[in-house]
Design an enzyme around this catalytic site. Structure first.
Site, PDB file in Angstrom:
ATOM      1  N   GLN A   1      36.737  34.296  26.876  1.00 48.33           N
ATOM      2  CA  GLN A   1      35.353  33.815  26.917  1.00 48.33           C
ATOM      3  C   GLN A   1      35.076  33.162  28.268  1.00 48.33           C
ATOM      4  O   GLN A   1      35.270  31.962  28.452  1.00 48.33           O
ATOM      5  CB  GLN A   1      35.075  32.833  25.778  1.00 48.33           C
ATOM      6  CG  GLN A   1      33.607  32.501  25.675  1.00 48.33           C
ATOM      7  CD  GLN A   1      33.275  31.724  24.425  1.00 48.33           C
ATOM      8  OE1 GLN A   1      34.090  31.531  23.538  1.00 48.33           O
ATOM      9  NE2 GLN A   1      32.046  31.261  24.363  1.00 48.33           N
ATOM     10  N   PHE A   2      34.595  33.971  29.204  1.00 44.44           N
ATOM     11  CA  PHE A   2      34.323  33.462  30.552  1.00 44.44           C
ATOM     12  C   PHE A   2      33.253  32.381  30.559  1.00 44.44           C
ATOM     13  O   PHE A   2      33.192  31.560  31.463  1.00 44.44           O
ATOM     14  CB  PHE A   2      33.943  34.612  31.493  1.00 44.44           C
ATOM     15  CG  PHE A   2      32.564  35.173  31.285  1.00 44.44           C
ATOM     16  CD1 PHE A   2      31.498  34.689  32.016  1.00 44.44           C
ATOM     17  CD2 PHE A   2      32.338  36.184  30.356  1.00 44.44           C
ATOM     18  CE1 PHE A   2      30.220  35.202  31.829  1.00 44.44           C
ATOM     19  CE2 PHE A   2      31.082  36.708  30.152  1.00 44.44           C
ATOM     20  CZ  PHE A   2      30.018  36.212  30.892  1.00 44.44           C
ATOM     21  N   THR A   3      32.398  32.341  29.540  1.00 46.55           N
ATOM     22  CA  THR A   3      31.310  31.366  29.516  1.00 46.55           C
ATOM     23  C   THR A   3      31.805  29.928  29.377  1.00 46.55           C
ATOM     24  O   THR A   3      31.025  28.988  29.553  1.00 46.55           O
ATOM     25  CB  THR A   3      30.295  31.680  28.396  1.00 46.55           C
ATOM     26  OG1 THR A   3      30.958  31.643  27.142  1.00 46.55           O
ATOM     27  CG2 THR A   3      29.653  33.041  28.607  1.00 46.55           C
TER      28      THR A   3
END
Length: 150
Positions: free
Chosen positions: A78-80
């Protein structure tokens, strides 16, 4: 590396309307990788996750780790988790690692967890649009940043 760790009763991940993975009681780990993350971050975070005492013992006290309860683990990229929100209303993800450097670190992270836990680590698919379903137990949600080891 940043991780959001949730104690779950169950969790599953769907990709293109098909179940990729599902787990029973254990940990759902969302992992975000920065460009400057390395094997030291992987080693420290894997150890922390496996030893984190967030499951209840017979007295109802959070005193047991996922290893103690022989629970499942699912890891979702989850890059966010590296969103910068200080300016404006549109998050910036400039701190998140690009796929060419993030994928090898993500793979090594999963391999390290798998090796140290001696059971299969369930995953999503790096970069895919995923639908995550979970029942958070407690609720218990822990945020860890390997660059800020409090």
């Amino acid at each position: 590396m940043r991780a959001v760790i949730q104690r779950v009763e169950l969790a599953s991940v769907l990709i293109r309307d098909k179940t990729k993975s599902e787990i029973g009681p254990g940990l759902l780990v969302f992992i975000g990788i920065e460009e400057n993350d390395n094997d030291d971050d992987i080693n420290w975070l894997c150890s922390k996750i496996l030893k984190l005492r967030i499951f209840s013992d017979e007295k109802g006290i959070m005193n047991l780790s996922v290893s103690d309860i022989d629970g499942d683990i699912m890891v979702i990229s989850q890059f966010t988790l590296h969103a910068l929100t200080r300016k404006g209303n549109r998050p910036s993800y400039i701190k998140a690692a690009k796929p060419e450097s993030a994928i090898p670190l993500y793979t090594r992270f999963i391999d390290k967890l798998d090796k140290n836990y001696n059971r299969e680590i369930k995953t999503g698919e790096f970069g895919a649009m995923m639908e995550i379903s979970l029942i958070n137990s407690g609720p218990v949600t822990i945020f860890i940043d390997t660059k800020n080891k409090e």
